[in-house]
Design an enzyme around this catalytic site. Structure first.
Site, mmCIF file in Angstrom:
data_model
loop_
_atom_site.group_PDB
_atom_site.id
_atom_site.type_symbol
_atom_site.label_atom_id
_atom_site.label_comp_id
_atom_site.label_asym_id
_atom_site.label_seq_id
_atom_site.Cartn_x
_atom_site.Cartn_y
_atom_site.Cartn_z
ATOM 1 N N ARG A 43 41.597 32.379 55.194
ATOM 2 C CA ARG A 43 41.146 32.589 56.041
ATOM 3 C C ARG A 43 39.523 32.172 54.997
ATOM 4 O O ARG A 43 38.882 31.895 54.499
ATOM 5 C CB ARG A 43 41.432 33.979 55.819
ATOM 6 C CG ARG A 43 41.099 34.963 55.198
ATOM 7 C CD ARG A 43 41.232 36.335 55.469
ATOM 8 N NE ARG A 43 41.653 37.278 54.611
ATOM 9 C CZ ARG A 43 40.033 37.680 53.552
ATOM 10 N NH1 ARG A 43 39.307 36.963 53.149
ATOM 11 N NH2 ARG A 43 40.272 38.251 52.171
ATOM 12 N N LYS B 268 49.728 35.176 44.107
ATOM 13 C CA LYS B 268 49.502 34.806 42.716
ATOM 14 C C LYS B 268 49.929 34.015 41.967
ATOM 15 O O LYS B 268 50.008 32.987 41.271
ATOM 16 C CB LYS B 268 48.956 35.847 42.479
ATOM 17 C CG LYS B 268 48.163 36.534 43.657
ATOM 18 C CD LYS B 268 47.175 37.818 42.704
ATOM 19 C CE LYS B 268 45.655 38.749 43.356
ATOM 20 N NZ LYS B 268 46.731 38.977 44.711
ATOM 21 N N HIS C 81 36.775 46.829 42.838
ATOM 22 C CA HIS C 81 37.639 45.737 43.128
ATOM 23 C C HIS C 81 37.271 45.787 44.144
ATOM 24 O O HIS C 81 37.912 43.989 44.597
ATOM 25 C CB HIS C 81 39.264 45.664 42.748
ATOM 26 C CG HIS C 81 39.407 46.215 40.763
ATOM 27 N ND1 HIS C 81 39.407 45.144 39.832
ATOM 28 C CD2 HIS C 81 40.293 46.598 41.092
ATOM 29 C CE1 HIS C 81 39.455 46.262 39.064
ATOM 30 N NE2 HIS C 81 40.056 47.322 39.707
ATOM 31 N N GLU D 96 47.690 38.677 32.597
ATOM 32 C CA GLU D 96 46.638 37.164 32.667
ATOM 33 C C GLU D 96 45.689 38.288 31.290
ATOM 34 O O GLU D 96 45.583 39.320 31.368
ATOM 35 C CB GLU D 96 46.414 36.659 33.340
ATOM 36 C CG GLU D 96 45.206 37.630 34.486
ATOM 37 C CD GLU D 96 45.268 36.725 35.288
ATOM 38 O OE1 GLU D 96 45.345 35.895 36.246
ATOM 39 O OE2 GLU D 96 43.937 36.968 36.430
#
Length: 666
Positions: free
Chosen positions: A292, A116, A235, A200
């Site tokens: 994907r 990430k 999530h 973040e």
């Protein structure tokens, strides 16, 4: 085009790929574990090869064995589906070295998006909007804490190398940061072997909107519009829709252009998804790119009329994109609901079990069911508990939502608990109907989505009673037809009694509550005495459990499925499990059933110490279960004789399953 491909996956995605390959005239090779020897995807392909034991690390994650099968079977390409090896750069590289086409992006693209932090650096250089945050290499706790102070609370700590909510923590104030950071790093290291994290800004009330992208080997890149995936638990997505509600054409074009820029920045090829987070004002920021095909790709197929698996095969074989951007457009609206074997009331705890009965809505141009599970299949502890993806489409969102609600009402599973009733409550919620979705939707509306237990409805009781009464009538007709005297009065089931009202008393257990229904026989109907009053009832029962009933002149469709004495009954979106109960027999059985011979939780049978006919004494060890890495010994609660044993060593059992039965030895 390829002559033969190997599908390195299982379940619904393997069946989905096999279906498209067949339509394109491409032969398919399935791989399967010992637990999947009779799985649906095994039968969907032209040939199937055993690759190892049930654990995924010894079968579906064994890239060397899969490539060996590819070579031996003559497959020219491998389709990885999603999950397992689909984003494994090492496997993609091994395919290339073996001269076998990996139906996915180049190795460099997988590696670039595998972290990430690295992905955000690339996107920043490409001008793709980023959430304010820190994704540098300095992982010192004090550096990360300083970054959080600069960003401003609340912040989100995220594992750099993973997904699915693992290694993720929200922090609302500085004094909680150190503890949350340590926990996130521990979880990231355990789940991904990498404790690297990024920090973040946490956006309050955000939406999760992603864009489907596609690129060919010549650098041509398009987007196929967006999907809203905001309805999530832990999530992880449970309901997706396309296009995103309330998104204007200007913002749609901006997001599409940003997604294409992201794909081009890493030299992408094939199918990919660029995921954005969107704040309440409509500003959007890059989160990650999945290299994907996504689970939710069917909603994109529904609104564009394109087969994305066919696109994958075409591009992987060296062909150009089937359409350019100007040729792609949106038609209508689509929803996908993921039906899982899980208990929504227990924080969505995954469940196991054998599907004794499965009833689904009829497929049509409006309803599509992608599944890798059939009636009689077992949901095991080894793999993801998703049963199916229920997909609906119509010309507008309102009509499509009504179709989703109706389809969920018709989806009944007996043998394991599912989230279908929970999904139906989400689909029926007024805020969802208005498009008021964000990633906190479930928590915000928890009270309505997880209602307190209520008494069983009269409609459910009436359906269950009619099912029992009509089933008796059907069995009587069968016996009469097979007898030497079909017209004998002994075959009658009208409850006739001399000098008294003709009626029958039914008892149903609703949890711990014994509910009584008295059925009076009338010439043209049954008069049912229910807890809240009387109702005149009649109906017709089909062999598949579909019941068309009439209650006081109101016609209703119901579904009743029997598993032993358990009746799973659904009427108008309300589903309940009742147990047919005879108080007289139960009173006698209570003397023998003070101990439990049922599974306390889903588990694996490790040992069976008795057989039918064995005499046992109180306290004898009968059977041993392994559940949640612990052993549970099921012991005899009284002296008696083993009547029957329902499971063998190695079997998976669901919570509450009857393991064996003991009767009095007198």
């Amino acid at each position: 085009m390829f002559d033969k491909i190997l599908i390195a996956n299982r379940g619904e995605i393997a069946c989905r790929v096999a279906r498209t390959c067949r339509a394109m005239g491409v032969a398919t090779v399935a791989v399967y574990s010992e637990a999947d020897a009779d799985a649906m995807h095994v039968h969907a392909c032209d040939e199937a090869w055993l690759i190892g034991p049930a654990p995924a690390r010894e079968s579906y994650l064994n890239g060397a064995r899969i490539l060996e099968v590819a070579r031996q079977s003559g497959a020219q390409a491998v389709h990885p589906g999603y999950g397992f090896l689909s984003e494994n750069a090492g496997f993609a590289k091994a395919c290339a070295e073996a001269g076998i086409v990996f139906i996915g992006p180049p190795v460099a693209a997988i590696e670039a998006m595998g972290s990430k932090s690295a992905a955000k650096s690339i996107m920043e250089k490409a001008g793709v909007p980023l959430v304010p945050g820190y994704h540098g290499d300095d992982q010192a706790p004090e550096r990360l804490a300083a970054a959080a102070d600069d960003i401003g609370y609340p912040v989100l700590i995220k594992a750099s190398a993973g997904g699915g909510g693992k290694g993720m923590r929200r922090v609302d104030k500085p004094e909680d940061f150190a503890e949350a950071l340590a926990a996130a790093k521990r979880e990231a290291a355990s789940a991904f072997g990498d404790e690297h994290v990024l920090v973040e800004k946490y956006l309050v009330g955000p939406r999760h909107v992603e864009v489907q992208v596609f690129a060919d080997g010549d650098g041509n890149t398009v987007h196929l519009f967006e999907r809203d995936c905001s309805i999530q638990r832990r999530h992880q997505k449970v309901i997706e829709e396309a296009p995103a509600p309330g998104l204007d054409e200007g913002r749609r074009a901006e997001m599409g252009a940003a997604a294409v820029a992201a794909a081009k920045a890493i030299g992408y090829q094939g199918a990919g998804t660029v995921e954005f987070i969107m704040d309440a004002a409509g500003a959007f920021y890059f989160m990650e790119m999945n290299t994907r095909l996504q689970v939710e790709h069917p909603v994109t197929e529904c609104i564009t009329g394109q087969d994305l698996v066919a696109w994958q095969l075409t591009v992987a074989a060296g062909g150009p994109l089937p359409s350019n951007q100007a040729e792609l457009s949106i038609s209508g609206h689509a929803f996908e609901a993921r039906i899982y074997a899980e208990d929504a009331s227990r924080d969505f705890l995954p469940a196991t079990g054998t599907i004794a009965h499965l009833r689904t809505p009829a497929e049509s141009r409006h309803v599509r069911i992608d599944t890798g599970v059939r009636e009689g299949d077992t949901i095991s502890v080894h793999y993801d508990p998703m049963i199916a993806k229920l997909v609906v489409w119509d010309h507008d969102r309102t009509t499509a939502l009504r179709r989703l609600q109706h389809a969920l009402e018709q989806y009944l599973v007996v043998g394991t608990v599912t989230n279908a009733a929970f999904l139906a409550r989400v689909a029926a919620h007024p805020a969802f109907a208005e498009g008021g979705v964000d990633t906190g939707f479930i928590d915000t509306h928890r009270q309505e989505l997880f209602p307190a237990a209520s008494p069983v409805s009269s409609r459910i009781l009436a359906a269950a009673a009619l099912f029992e009464l009509l089933s008796v009538d059907q069995q009587a007709e069968i016996r009469a037809a097979a007898s030497s005297d079909p017209w004998s009065p002994w075959h009658l089931t009208d409850g006739w009694r001399p000098n008294s009202d003709n009626y029958h008393t039914l008892h149903f257990m609703d949890g711990e509550q014994d509910v009584e229904v008295i059925a009076h026989y009338r010439d043209d109907c049954f008069l049912l005495e229910l807890p809240d009053g009387e109702v005149r009832a009649n109906g017709t029962l089909n062999a598949d459990g579909r019941l068309r009933m009439e209650l006081d002149g109101v016609h209703l469709d119901a579904m009743v499925l029997r598993d032993g004495q358990r009746l799973t009954t659904g009427v108008g979106g309300d589903t309940r499990e009742l147990v047919v109960h005879d108080p007289l027999i139960a009173g006698m059985e209570d003397e023998l059933s003070e101990g439990s011979l049922t599974a306390p939780m889903p588990g694996l049978v490790l040992a069976v110490n008795v057989s039918a006919g064995d005499h046992v004494s109180e306290g004898d060890a009968l059977l041993v279960l392994e559940a949640m890495k612990m052993e549970y010994t099921i012991r005899a609660f009284a002296d008696g004789v083993v009547e029957h044993v329902n499971y063998a060593v190695g079997d998976q059992v669901s919570e509450g399953a009857e393991l064996l039965a003991i009767v009095s030895g007198d």
